[in-house]
Design a protein around this motif. Structure first.
Motif, PDB file in Angstrom:
ATOM      1  N   TRP A  52      38.618  22.692  41.795  1.00 22.86           N
ATOM      2  CA  TRP A  52      39.622  23.703  41.456  1.00 22.86           C
ATOM      3  C   TRP A  52      38.947  24.847  40.747  1.00 22.86           C
ATOM      4  N   GLN A  53      39.158  26.045  41.213  1.00 24.05           N
ATOM      5  CA  GLN A  53      38.632  27.253  40.590  1.00 24.05           C
ATOM      6  C   GLN A  53      39.698  28.332  40.651  1.00 24.05           C
ATOM      7  N   VAL A  54      39.753  29.174  39.645  1.00 27.13           N
ATOM      8  CA  VAL A  54      40.657  30.316  39.675  1.00 27.13           C
ATOM      9  C   VAL A  54      39.938  31.517  39.076  1.00 27.13           C
TER      10      VAL A  54
ATOM     11  N   VAL B 153      44.515  30.179  47.655  1.00 29.38           N
ATOM     12  CA  VAL B 153      45.673  31.056  47.498  1.00 29.38           C
ATOM     13  C   VAL B 153      45.183  32.395  46.958  1.00 29.38           C
ATOM     14  N   VAL B 154      45.545  33.465  47.630  1.00 19.93           N
ATOM     15  CA  VAL B 154      45.128  34.800  47.231  1.00 19.93           C
ATOM     16  C   VAL B 154      46.376  35.593  46.858  1.00 19.93           C
ATOM     17  N   VAL B 155      46.481  35.969  45.594  1.00 17.43           N
ATOM     18  CA  VAL B 155      47.607  36.771  45.102  1.00 17.43           C
ATOM     19  C   VAL B 155      47.093  38.187  44.835  1.00 17.43           C
ATOM     20  N   THR B 156      47.684  39.158  45.476  1.00 12.28           N
ATOM     21  CA  THR B 156      47.295  40.560  45.307  1.00 12.28           C
ATOM     22  C   THR B 156      48.457  41.330  44.700  1.00 12.28           C
ATOM     23  N   VAL B 157      48.178  42.066  43.629  1.00  5.13           N
ATOM     24  CA  VAL B 157      49.158  42.973  43.038  1.00  5.13           C
ATOM     25  C   VAL B 157      48.440  44.289  42.781  1.00  5.13           C
ATOM     26  N   GLY B 158      48.817  45.315  43.518  1.00  2.00           N
ATOM     27  CA  GLY B 158      48.098  46.581  43.392  1.00  2.00           C
ATOM     28  C   GLY B 158      46.640  46.384  43.749  1.00  2.00           C
ATOM     29  N   ALA B 159      45.735  46.797  42.845  1.00  6.10           N
ATOM     30  CA  ALA B 159      44.296  46.645  43.082  1.00  6.10           C
ATOM     31  C   ALA B 159      43.746  45.361  42.480  1.00  6.10           C
ATOM     32  N   ALA B 160      44.621  44.500  41.949  1.00  6.02           N
ATOM     33  CA  ALA B 160      44.180  43.239  41.354  1.00  6.02           C
ATOM     34  C   ALA B 160      44.274  42.115  42.380  1.00  6.02           C
ATOM     35  N   VAL B 161      43.259  41.265  42.399  1.00  2.00           N
ATOM     36  CA  VAL B 161      43.233  40.126  43.316  1.00  2.00           C
ATOM     37  C   VAL B 161      42.932  38.862  42.514  1.00  2.00           C
ATOM     38  N   PHE B 162      43.806  37.864  42.622  1.00  5.66           N
ATOM     39  CA  PHE B 162      43.610  36.574  41.957  1.00  5.66           C
ATOM     40  C   PHE B 162      43.470  35.500  43.033  1.00  5.66           C
ATOM     41  N   THR B 163      42.466  34.646  42.859  1.00  4.29           N
ATOM     42  CA  THR B 163      42.179  33.620  43.853  1.00  4.29           C
ATOM     43  C   THR B 163      42.089  32.251  43.193  1.00  4.29           C
ATOM     44  N   ALA B 164      42.814  31.299  43.741  1.00  8.24           N
ATOM     45  CA  ALA B 164      42.715  29.906  43.293  1.00  8.24           C
ATOM     46  C   ALA B 164      42.283  29.059  44.480  1.00  8.24           C
ATOM     47  N   VAL B 165      41.257  28.247  44.274  1.00 11.74           N
ATOM     48  CA  VAL B 165      40.739  27.365  45.316  1.00 11.74           C
ATOM     49  C   VAL B 165      40.925  25.937  44.856  1.00 11.74           C
ATOM     50  N   SER B 166      41.541  25.106  45.667  1.00 11.94           N
ATOM     51  CA  SER B 166      41.842  23.742  45.263  1.00 11.94           C
ATOM     52  C   SER B 166      41.692  22.809  46.456  1.00 11.94           C
ATOM     53  N   GLY B 167      41.241  21.571  46.171  1.00 11.92           N
ATOM     54  CA  GLY B 167      41.111  20.573  47.211  1.00 11.92           C
ATOM     55  C   GLY B 167      39.810  19.818  47.096  1.00 11.92           C
ATOM     56  N   ASN B 168      39.805  18.548  47.547  1.00 11.57           N
ATOM     57  CA  ASN B 168      38.606  17.717  47.545  1.00 11.57           C
ATOM     58  C   ASN B 168      37.959  17.677  46.153  1.00 11.57           C
ATOM     59  N   GLU B 169      38.786  17.406  45.141  1.00 12.11           N
ATOM     60  CA  GLU B 169      38.340  17.290  43.746  1.00 12.11           C
ATOM     61  C   GLU B 169      37.701  18.584  43.225  1.00 12.11           C
TER      62      GLU B 169
ATOM     63  N   ARG C  15      45.397  34.478  32.837  1.00 14.89           N
ATOM     64  CA  ARG C  15      44.202  34.364  31.992  1.00 14.89           C
ATOM     65  C   ARG C  15      44.209  33.101  31.151  1.00 14.89           C
ATOM     66  N   ARG C  16      45.386  32.506  30.931  1.00 17.24           N
ATOM     67  CA  ARG C  16      45.477  31.272  30.146  1.00 17.24           C
ATOM     68  C   ARG C  16      45.195  30.020  30.967  1.00 17.24           C
ATOM     69  N   LEU C  17      45.119  30.166  32.286  1.00 21.69           N
ATOM     70  CA  LEU C  17      44.839  29.003  33.115  1.00 21.69           C
ATOM     71  C   LEU C  17      43.451  28.460  32.790  1.00 21.69           C
ATOM     72  N   PRO C  18      43.288  27.127  32.721  1.00 16.84           N
ATOM     73  CA  PRO C  18      41.976  26.544  32.401  1.00 16.84           C
ATOM     74  C   PRO C  18      40.908  26.988  33.403  1.00 16.84           C
ATOM     75  N   GLY C  19      39.762  27.407  32.875  1.00 15.17           N
ATOM     76  CA  GLY C  19      38.648  27.758  33.745  1.00 15.17           C
ATOM     77  C   GLY C  19      38.746  29.119  34.395  1.00 15.17           C
ATOM     78  N   TYR C  20      39.728  29.919  33.983  1.00 15.81           N
ATOM     79  CA  TYR C  20      39.882  31.239  34.598  1.00 15.81           C
ATOM     80  C   TYR C  20      38.664  32.116  34.304  1.00 15.81           C
ATOM     81  N   GLN C  21      38.234  32.880  35.319  1.00 18.96           N
ATOM     82  CA  GLN C  21      37.102  33.795  35.170  1.00 18.96           C
ATOM     83  C   GLN C  21      37.435  35.140  35.782  1.00 18.96           C
ATOM     84  N   ASP C  22      36.984  36.211  35.115  1.00 19.85           N
ATOM     85  CA  ASP C  22      37.067  37.550  35.702  1.00 19.85           C
ATOM     86  C   ASP C  22      35.824  37.778  36.545  1.00 19.85           C
ATOM     87  N   THR C  23      36.006  38.412  37.701  1.00 19.70           N
ATOM     88  CA  THR C  23      34.882  38.700  38.589  1.00 19.70           C
ATOM     89  C   THR C  23      34.737  40.200  38.761  1.00 19.70           C
TER      90      THR C  23
END
Length: 513
Positions: free
Chosen positions: A425-427, A407-423, A483-491
């Motif tokens: 999960w990353q955000v 899932v790719v959420v874009t707001v302005g110049a910010a991009v947030f990506t969550a990848v999930s499936g097959n055991e 930012r409070r989501l577990p495992g969240y990282q800034d890239t």
């Protein structure tokens, strides 16, 4: 029976509103479409489209097949049936490939878009470029259809009471005018956001903005002198090597920001037919998306949900659980299948379940948590069915598979990506500071793909919601929640890649688009 009579007897004229709700327009079938990395390679090396044709046609054919796998209906500019080698190769064969194409036409899976023509077999105007062998094959394909078959053809208007005047006017208003307006509005955008999303380094933003000013000024000059503002003319001035035919695809590295301007022109060019028909542009993974244009897009609110609440937006990024994957192989190349295989796939209960699940999700994105798991499960079963077909062909190469939902959420110049499936999960988030006039619009895109990615593998990406936050306070609230989501990282800063796209063909009654 004349050719015109024969064409009329096999054609079912339809209006845009009669297309399937899930109909798409595949960007990759445009004559200027090039994968992002290949575009950069071409500009750096000075190679033309013909010089990269073998690699490019393979990419286009893969995207063509993906569109037929992942959408109920695909609208294709009529010219591409005979001018695009990725499509016309099936028409030139006298075997099951041509038969499959006829079945896809008769079932409404493929819908030709007619700009100025009144029937699909009509001879193109003499001044247009036509691959004669391909056009002959296209006519033969239509002529060989069963007497009971009907080809759905979509047009802006079929009213001929005023000699096609209504169709010409609708094409100008819905296609040509929006292109002009979007080009001339580029400098009204938040330049910092625009530059970041097309991949311009921050220290080059001012120079990029000045170059956009030149593009807008040149376009304004064309309008004032009553000349059409079309992509080819802008290419000649800002993208292409001087003295070359735009169709050759020689892009000039000496012209400032040629690659970035090409991205923007292609994006603007692409979205108009989809908007005019009220349907989706099908965006290849990694290609520049229309969120860059910073539009309010009220006109699309009826077909794409609008998310305005930070909490609701967060639901797209929260962790999902999916069914276990039983089959850990997938065909490494979708285009190693045949068009006949694609037809067979579309007849299976598995394919129908997948299309229904995805249609339900896009119709009600607010129920994302309830629907995305079913989409994922159907996607896994669909790929197993593809693998079954691929195994029947010796050249198909199964490879390891880790299916994921991204899932790719874009707001302005910010991009947030969550990848999930097959055991898994990353955000992660890639965030630039909001400027004074920071854009608070964006989109939510759903991507289904193999985590062990290869360009030729089955995947799908589509926008499922529009984002429109009311204020910087709501943006800050959403950012804090993510930012409070577990495992969240800034890239690192967001990277964008370019593409070209499909909209309309040339016609003697309308200026070149």
């Amino acid at each position: 029976m004349t050719d015109a009579d024969r064409s009329d007897s096999l054609m079912s004229p339809i209006q845009p509103e009669q297309l399937d709700p899930g109909a798409v327009i595949a960007q990759s079938l445009d004559n200027q479409w090039v994968p992002a990395q290949l575009t950069r390679d071409m500009i750096e090396s000075g190679r033309s489209l013909d010089q990269v044709d073998r690699r490019r046609v393979r990419e286009v054919r893969a995207e063509y097949f993906r569109s037929l796998i992942n959408a109920s209906q695909v609208v294709i500019n009529r010219a591409y049936f005979y001018n695009n080698d990725a499509i016309n190769r099936d028409l030139m064969e006298e075997d099951e490939a041509r038969a499959a194409h006829r079945r896809l036409l008769a079932s409404g899976a493929i819908v030709p878009f007619l700009l100025g023509e009144r029937h699909p077999a009509e001879e193109p105007p003499a001044h247009l470029h036509v691959r004669r062998q391909g056009f002959t094959a296209w006519q033969e394909t239509l002529a060989g259809m069963s007497a009971s078959d009907r080809v759905r053809c979509v047009r802006m208007s079929w009213d001929d009471s005023q000699g096609d005047k209504e169709n010409r006017e609708r094409a100008r208003i819905r296609l040509f005018q929006p292109f002009t307006e979007k080009v001339q509005g580029l400098t009204a955008k938040d330049i910092d956001v625009l530059a970041a999303q097309v991949g311009v380094a921050r220290e080059d933003t001012d120079r990029f903005g000045a170059r956009l000013g030149e593009v807008v000024g040149f376009s304004n000059g064309l309008s004032v002198s009553r000349q059409p503002v079309v992509r080819n003319t802008l290419y000649e001035e800002f993208v292409s090597v001087p003295g070359t035919n735009v169709a050759e695809g020689r892009y000039d590295r000496a012209k400032p920001f040629a690659a970035e301007i090409k991205q923007l022109l292609d994006l603007i060019y692409n979205v108009n037919l989809a908007d005019a028909l009220g349907r989706y542009p099908l965006t290849p993974v990694g290609s520049l998306r229309r969120v860059v244009l910073q539009e309010a897009r009220e006109a699309r609110a009826a077909t794409v949900g609008v998310v305005q609440d930070p909490e609701q937006l967060l639901t797209f990024l929260r962790r999902q659980s999916f069914a276990a994957v039983q089959d850990h192989l997938t065909p490494a190349a979708v285009n190693d299948l045949s068009l006949h295989d694609i037809w067979r796939l579309r007849q299976t209960p598995v394919w129908n379940a997948y299309i229904q699940a995805f249609g339900a999700l896009t119709a009600a994105p607010e129920a994302f948590h309830d629907g995305v798991g079913r989409v994922f499960d159907c996607y896994v079963r669909l790929n197993s069915e593809i693998l079954k077909l691929a195994r029947e062909r010796r050249q198909a190469r199964p490879s390891a598979w880790r299916p994921v939902v991204e899932v790719v959420v874009t707001v302005g110049a910010a991009v947030f990506t969550a990848v999930s499936g097959n055991e898994l999960w990353q955000v992660a988030g890639s965030v630039l500071p909001l400027t004074v006039s920071g854009s608070l619009t964006g989109s939510v895109q759903l991507v289904l793909r193999n985590r062990m990615a290869g360009r030729q593998e089955q995947r799908f990406a589509r926008e499922i919601a529009t984002v429109r936050l009311a204020s910087e306070r709501e943006w800050a609230q959403f950012h804090d929640l993510v930012r409070r989501l577990p495992g969240y990282q800034d890239t690192a800063g967001p990277a964008a890649t370019g593409t070209a796209s499909a909209t309309t063909q040339d016609n003697e009654d309308l200026p070149e688009y």
